[in-house]
Design an enzyme around this catalytic site. Sequence first.
Site, short mmCIF file in Angstrom:
data_model
loop_
_atom_site.label_atom_id
_atom_site.label_comp_id
_atom_site.label_asym_id
_atom_site.label_seq_id
_atom_site.Cartn_x
_atom_site.Cartn_y
_atom_site.Cartn_z
N HIS A 269 49.78 41.80 38.20
CA HIS A 269 49.51 41.29 39.54
C HIS A 269 49.19 39.80 39.51
O HIS A 269 48.76 39.26 38.47
CB HIS A 269 48.34 42.06 40.17
N GLU A 271 46.75 38.09 40.84
CA GLU A 271 45.35 37.79 40.55
C GLU A 271 45.08 37.92 39.05
O GLU A 271 44.37 37.09 38.45
CB GLU A 271 44.43 38.74 41.33
N CYS A 297 44.10 44.75 44.82
CA CYS A 297 43.93 46.16 44.45
C CYS A 297 42.58 46.33 43.79
O CYS A 297 41.88 45.36 43.47
CB CYS A 297 45.06 46.61 43.53
N CYS A 300 42.23 44.51 40.40
CA CYS A 300 42.12 43.06 40.60
C CYS A 300 40.77 42.68 41.19
O CYS A 300 40.18 41.66 40.83
CB CYS A 300 43.25 42.56 41.49
#
Length: 348
Positions: A269, A271, A297, A300
């Site tokens: 991801h 992040e 999410c 994250c």
Amino acid sequence: MRKIFMGLTGSIASGKGVVSDFLKKKGFVYMSLSDELREVARERKVELTRKNLQDLGNSLRAEEGSEALAKYIGKKIDAQQYSKAVIDGIRNPGEVNYLRNNLKNFFLIAVDAPEQIRFERMFARNRESDPRTLEDFLVVDRRDKGIGEAETGQGVGKCMALADYNLINDKDFESISAEIEKLYEKIDCGLPRPNWDEYFIGMMHEVASRATCNRGRSGCVVAKDKLPLITGYVGSPPGVDHCDEIGHQMKQMIHEDGKITSHCVRTTHAEQNAIAQAARKGIALEGATIYVSMTPCYTCAKLIITAGIERVVCEKKYHAGADSEELFKKTGTELVFLSDETMKYSKQ
């Protein structure tokens, strides 16, 4: 980058292409409601004549609402996270209203020219489906303007009445180009200066354009004291194939309530990539703000909190972001949404 969207409406053969060509040179992505309609026509195996397309457009708006074609465009803008686009072929007030309500800094330009000039232009371009006499041209033109049409039918005349700006294209190319330049400068100079959150979200869009998973080309920017510290975007680890190259790696998750969701696990991801890059470069993120496409999410969210990031600014909401929101609340991490809209993406 500031968001700006230009809509084009106007009479048949008035020269809207001159405006769209100008805007494309300014970095605008060209999009067309007429092209969306042609895609539908091909799917339904409808012959591509002007009358058939007019009939199909009316039918589609009756079936799905007068804003149907504008919604198709809106979904593509969201999926690709465009910040500058010119939207051609607007023919119904419902489309205007949808685009105005759903796109920031949307401006509608109406283009027109005298009937005789427009007919001569149409005759000169010599398309097979175009009328060949002035009388036939005026019949098509009246229908296009909305005369005798239902509310969900053609309504270019009503759209032109809703325009923010009007261009009369009855001069030579150099003259109309100069008018378009002046109009663009007027619109561009009138846009409000972005605040810091808008500024970094705009930067996030540029970062997201590097993402390699088309289900959601997400990006993020971490900033502190009004300066960017690190960026990240969705992509596979170094040396690993990307989704855009070999496809998604989908896994199903069974939730406590029995609901089954699908997730692509091939990529890291945005992040996570940003925090990992900061660790590699020795950049401290404590006290920083992270700017993201949507609610991080749960994984994250935990990384963000552990890294000491104190503020999370999301452009939109994530449809499964409730657990992350609760975690941020428990830890005192400030969470800001610039829109209450939920992000939509492929295979959601």
